[in-house]
Design a protein around this motif. Structure first.
Motif, PDB file in Angstrom:
ATOM      1  N   LEU A   1       0.814  -1.221   0.000  1.00 29.90           N
ATOM      2  CA  LEU A   1       0.000   0.000   0.000  1.00 29.90           C
ATOM      3  C   LEU A   1       0.848   1.273   0.000  1.00 29.90           C
TER       4      LEU A   1
ATOM      5  N   SER B   1      -7.499  -2.098   2.767  1.00 25.87           N
ATOM      6  CA  SER B   1      -7.347  -0.700   2.356  1.00 25.87           C
ATOM      7  C   SER B   1      -6.925   0.117   3.568  1.00 25.87           C
ATOM      8  N   TYR B   2      -6.343   1.267   3.283  1.00 18.47           N
ATOM      9  CA  TYR B   2      -5.888   2.154   4.355  1.00 18.47           C
ATOM     10  C   TYR B   2      -6.844   3.329   4.447  1.00 18.47           C
ATOM     11  N   GLU B   3      -7.350   3.565   5.642  1.00 16.61           N
ATOM     12  CA  GLU B   3      -8.267   4.680   5.887  1.00 16.61           C
ATOM     13  C   GLU B   3      -7.463   5.836   6.481  1.00 16.61           C
TER      14      GLU B   3
ATOM     15  N   LYS C   1      -3.045   0.953  -6.255  1.00 15.07           N
ATOM     16  CA  LYS C   1      -4.311   1.581  -5.907  1.00 15.07           C
ATOM     17  C   LYS C   1      -4.494   1.419  -4.396  1.00 15.07           C
ATOM     18  N   ASN C   2      -5.438   2.069  -3.803  1.00 14.11           N
ATOM     19  CA  ASN C   2      -5.604   2.061  -2.356  1.00 14.11           C
ATOM     20  C   ASN C   2      -6.134   0.741  -1.805  1.00 14.11           C
ATOM     21  N   GLU C   3      -6.149  -0.327  -2.597  1.00  9.56           N
ATOM     22  CA  GLU C   3      -6.642  -1.613  -2.126  1.00  9.56           C
ATOM     23  C   GLU C   3      -5.714  -2.738  -2.572  1.00  9.56           C
TER      24      GLU C   3
END
Length: 186
Positions: free
Chosen positions: A93, A160-162, A99-101
């Motif tokens: 990530l 994913s990163y929040e 991409k964010n996933e």
């Protein structure tokens, strides 16, 4: 845009296909069918990048049902501990080309209800809180065809990163046993 995640046998990696259908041309371009089968294609192309690289295969392909060896191969490729899988996912990530996933396979000892949600435990007892995918409820885990799917299996998770909460979110997509794959989102 439709995305599909694939286990690529010779590489023992998860990659994805992307099928783009412009809104104006939707009625002219067919929707890709969802497949839970083995696909044999004369040529497979991997796009440059990192993480779950984009995959494309020739249209002239054949399909076969999955067998016990295929399920065993997928399960062998799953990460054994949450620590190693999360470390690998975080590194992917951080890559600007990802991409964010990131989708990853992980073996788990148990999935159980805890407080108002669900957690996944690995064989070392480490816990990972699970979050639902968009349009899905984790309550689907209580209505599985076999409750044995909640113990000693492996899962395909979408991480994913929040950024707002600085948390890594894990969303289960499928559970993989020695006999079948149970998709949690349709």
């Amino acid at each position: 845009m439709e995305e599909g995640f694939w286990f690529v046998h010779p590489l023992n990696e998860i990659h994805k296909t992307i099928h783009i259908r412009p809104k104006k041309a939707e009625k002219y371009i067919r929707e890709e069918d969802s497949v839970l089968m083995k696909i044999k294609a004369p040529a497979v192309y991997l796009y440059p990048g990192a993480g779950n690289r984009r995959l494309r295969y020739e249209e002239t392909r054949t399909t076969e049902p999955l067998n016990g060896d295929d399920y065993a191969r997928i399960r062998q490729a799953a990460g054994e501990t949450l620590e190693t899988v999360i470390k690998d996912v975080k590194n992917k990530l951080k890559n600007p080309f990802v991409k964010n996933e990131v989708a990853a396979l992980i073996a788990y000892a148990e999935i159980r209800r805890q407080d108002e949600g669900f957690v996944m435990l690995d064989r070392q007892g480490e816990a990972l809180a699970l979050s639902p995918l968009e349009g899905m409820s984790l309550m689907a885990l209580t209505a599985l065809p076999e409750q044995k799917l909640l113990a000693d299996q492996c899962a395909l998770l979408l991480f994913s990163y929040e950024a707002q909460t600085h948390r890594l979110i894990a969303k289960p997509m499928s559970l993989i046993s020695a006999e079948h794959i149970v998709r949690l989102l349709y």
